[in-house]
Structure formats: C-alpha cells, structure tokens
Design a protein around this motif. Structure first.
Motif, short mmCIF file in Angstrom:
data_model
loop_
_atom_site.label_atom_id
_atom_site.label_comp_id
_atom_site.label_asym_id
_atom_site.label_seq_id
_atom_site.Cartn_x
_atom_site.Cartn_y
_atom_site.Cartn_z
N UNK A 90 -25.32 -18.90 -41.76
CA UNK A 90 -24.17 -18.93 -40.86
C UNK A 90 -22.85 -18.96 -41.63
N UNK A 91 -22.83 -19.68 -42.75
CA UNK A 91 -21.62 -19.72 -43.58
C UNK A 91 -21.31 -18.33 -44.14
N UNK A 151 -29.83 -11.62 -46.69
CA UNK A 151 -29.80 -10.33 -47.39
C UNK A 151 -29.27 -9.21 -46.50
N UNK A 152 -29.50 -9.32 -45.20
CA UNK A 152 -29.04 -8.27 -44.29
C UNK A 152 -27.52 -8.18 -44.26
N UNK A 153 -26.82 -9.30 -44.52
CA UNK A 153 -25.36 -9.30 -44.48
C UNK A 153 -24.74 -8.39 -45.55
N UNK A 154 -25.04 -8.59 -46.85
CA UNK A 154 -24.45 -7.67 -47.84
C UNK A 154 -24.95 -6.25 -47.70
N UNK A 190 -17.55 -11.95 -41.87
CA UNK A 190 -16.74 -11.54 -40.72
C UNK A 190 -15.25 -11.66 -41.04
N UNK A 191 -14.88 -12.76 -41.67
CA UNK A 191 -13.48 -12.95 -42.05
C UNK A 191 -13.03 -11.86 -43.03
N UNK A 192 -13.87 -11.54 -44.00
CA UNK A 192 -13.52 -10.52 -44.99
C UNK A 192 -13.32 -9.17 -44.31
N UNK A 193 -14.21 -8.81 -43.40
CA UNK A 193 -14.12 -7.51 -42.75
C UNK A 193 -12.89 -7.38 -41.85
N UNK A 194 -12.58 -8.45 -41.13
CA UNK A 194 -11.55 -8.36 -40.10
C UNK A 194 -10.17 -8.84 -40.53
N UNK A 195 -10.10 -9.65 -41.58
CA UNK A 195 -8.83 -10.29 -41.91
C UNK A 195 -8.31 -10.01 -43.31
N UNK A 196 -9.01 -9.23 -44.09
CA UNK A 196 -8.57 -9.02 -45.48
C UNK A 196 -8.37 -7.54 -45.77
#
Length: 359
Positions: free
Chosen positions: A212-213, A81-84, A219-225
């Motif tokens: 972890x997934x 939950x902390x991620x979103x 991380x990919x969404x924030x840095x690569x999209x």
C-alpha cells in the motif's frame, strides 16, 4: 434642418449570449459518469467487486478475517512487483525478466551472506546492486540498440534463468541455497521484509503495508511530479517527448531500474520468509505481473494507465488464487480463471475506453 439630412440610426446592443446555450464540446463539462469511465482503473474496479462478491458467496471461508488477510498477503507479493511493471508499461515498455530477476536477487543475497560468512545485510545490499544493474542493463541495451523491449528482456530472462541454476549448483552443490536463519542480522532483516503483526486478532503480513505504501508513492509520482509526466510522455510518443525536452533515455533506463528494485524487494521477502531459495523458481511470474498491470488498465502500447489499477488487478489474482482453495475446487483451474479474468478485463477496458470517448 436640411430636407436631405437623415437621422442617425439607433444603436442597438446585441443580447449577451446565454451561457446555458454553450454547446462547444471543448468547454462543455462532461457528465460525472463519463469522467469516471475515463479513468483507466474503473474497469478493473468493477471486475474486482464482481470477483469478490462471487467468492464471498461461493466460498464462505473467505468471509473470515484470517482468510481475507491471507488473500491480501498473496495479493501483496504479486502487487509489489506489478507496480513498477505497470509504470514501465505506461512508459511504453515491458520486462520479461522480472520473474527470474526476483529469484536472482534472493539467490545473490543468500549465497553472498552464507558463502562469505558475513552479516546478511551485506548480502541484501549486494543483491540490491545486482538487481539495479540488471535493470540498468535492460534499459541501456534498449536505448543503445533500439531493439524492442520484448527481445532485450527475453535475452535477459534466458541469461538469468540459466545463471540462477548454474551458479547455484556451482557454489552450493545443490539447486537450492543453504539455510541462513542462524546468521547475524537475519532477525532484523526478517522484521523489515517478512514480519507480521496482529490487527484485531488477525495476523497481517508486513508486505501488505509495503504494498500500500508503494502504491501510494507510485500514484503520487505519476500524478504530482514532473517524472510522472515524463513517463506518460515517453509512453505516448517518445520522439515528441524528446522534442519538448523530456529526457527519454534517463526515463526509460530508470523505469527498468525501478523494476529491478521491485524484484530485489520481493526477492528479499521470499528469502527471509523461507530461509532458503530454490534456483529454478520465478519462471512464468513475469506474465502474471504483466497481466495484473493489463487488467489494471495499463495499455501494452504505453502512454495510459495508473498505479491504483494494478493494485486492484493484483487483488483479483489473490482473491481467485485463494478463493478456489477456500471453495474446495480443483486448484488446477487457477490458470484458467486467470485467463478468463485477463480476457474479460481486456474487453471491459475496451468498453470503458469507447464509452468514455463517445460524444
């Protein structure tokens, strides 16, 4: 040759500039230490190492593999939950209804499946729709009214808290839902949301893998999209972001819906772990989610943060929560430790920020 005619002056070539003497701060390469300190997750990484070493020394049972698996499990249920919530904070907003939204999701899935006598997957899908709708409502109200997210989500928090209790009592006649462990589809859903597997003789919960997934994906969404750039842009200055073509409305609403998705997933884990749900739970958890994000380097003002930082922040919470138990200390001190960690992490983040920007 005429006496008045003068020889042409010799042409001299100016010496090439020495690249070693370049001192322009705009192009000079900063030292590696400063570049590392500029990362928003460095502060919480240092804190995580310190807390882990402390409990490894103060509570010897923590060194056991099963104990560490339990710590990671506690961290994962918080960290998912902390991620979103962290992404939403990077986007400049926060959600006070996240804690009770988890319980709303679990209650919806349980009551729909049990009261209608349908496969539990029907309840799971209905709960997903409800959770996304709550996020959509929060985002839509924020965009249309221009009110601070504090007020909008505080209203949602109160509505969900009351509805969780009132609807559960009305439908089941009790403050908890009925046991659904013998219903069709329960075993399959449990494998997805609440199963476990062995690694080296240690039982590991599936939520750790999902955690972890989701962290890697965030991380990919924030840095690569492009969407990640939008999140940082609307959190930094939404008017400037709108001026350069960023879809501010879509970004804000979708971030609230991501929080709704996280609430649905954690709610499903709770339901299929315990087979029933208490309708009064979840109050106060939203502050833990926000604290984990703040400890992870996300600013309350938005525009800065990462997805890795909240992973460390959630792990710190799990370590402290279980470390106190393994050290045989009074568990009533848990919230005190959390407050100290939050205050300490805030100071570390402030120091890191100032150190990274110092010329």
């Amino acid at each position: 040759m005429s006496m008045t005619q003068q020889a042409a002056p010799a042409v001299t070539t100016p010496p090439a500039p020495d690249p070693k003497k370049e001192t322009d701060g705009r192009t000079a390469q900063r030292p590696l230490a400063l570049r590392l300190l500029a990362r928003p997750e460095v502060g919480v990484l240092l804190g995580t190492v310190a807390v882990t070493v402390f409990f490894l020394v103060a509570a010897p049972p923590v060194r056991d593999g099963s104990s560490m698996a339990n710590i990671l499990y506690q961290s994962s249920t918080l960290g998912i939950m902390a991620l979103p919530v962290a992404l939403l904070m990077i986007g400049g907003e926060f959600d006070l209804s996240a804690g009770v939204a988890v319980v709303t999701s679990a209650l919806t899935a349980s009551m729909v499946a049990y009261q209608l006598s349908v496969n539990v997957w029907v309840g799971v899908l209905v709960a997903l729709v409800v959770s996304l709708a709550v996020g959509l409502l929060n985002g839509w109200m924020l965009v249309k009214t221009g009110l601070p997210s504090f007020l909008v989500t505080l209203g949602t928090f109160l509505m969900l808290q009351g509805a969780n209790l009132a609807v559960t009592k009305l439908v089941t006649g009790n403050v908890a839902t009925d046991d659904i462990s013998d219903m069709d589809g329960f075993g399959q859903a449990k494998k997805v949301f609440a199963s476990s597997f062995e690694v080296g003789g240690v039982e590991v919960k599936i939520t750790i893998v999902w955690w972890l997934v989701f962290a890697a994906l965030a991380t990919w969404v924030l840095l690569r999209t492009k969407y990640g750039n939008w999140i940082f842009a609307v959190g930094g200055n939404k008017e400037s972001a709108r001026a350069v073509g960023v879809p501010v409305t879509f970004t804000k609403i979708s971030l609230f819906m991501l929080v709704g998705f996280g609430a649905w997933f954690v709610g499903m884990h709770q339901l299929f772990s315990f087979n029933t749900v208490q309708s009064g739970e979840g109050v106060g958890q939203e502050l833990i989610y926000i604290a984990a994000a703040v400890i992870g380097g996300c600013l309350l003002t938005g525009g800065s943060g990462s997805a890795i930082g909240p992973v460390f922040g959630a792990f710190m919470f799990g370590m402290v929560q279980q470390g106190i138990v393994y050290a045989n200390w009074n568990p009533d001190w848990f919230k005190t430790f959390l407050g100290v960690m939050l205050f300490g992490a805030t100071l570390i983040n402030l120091w890191v920020s100032r150190t990274a920007t110092r010329r």
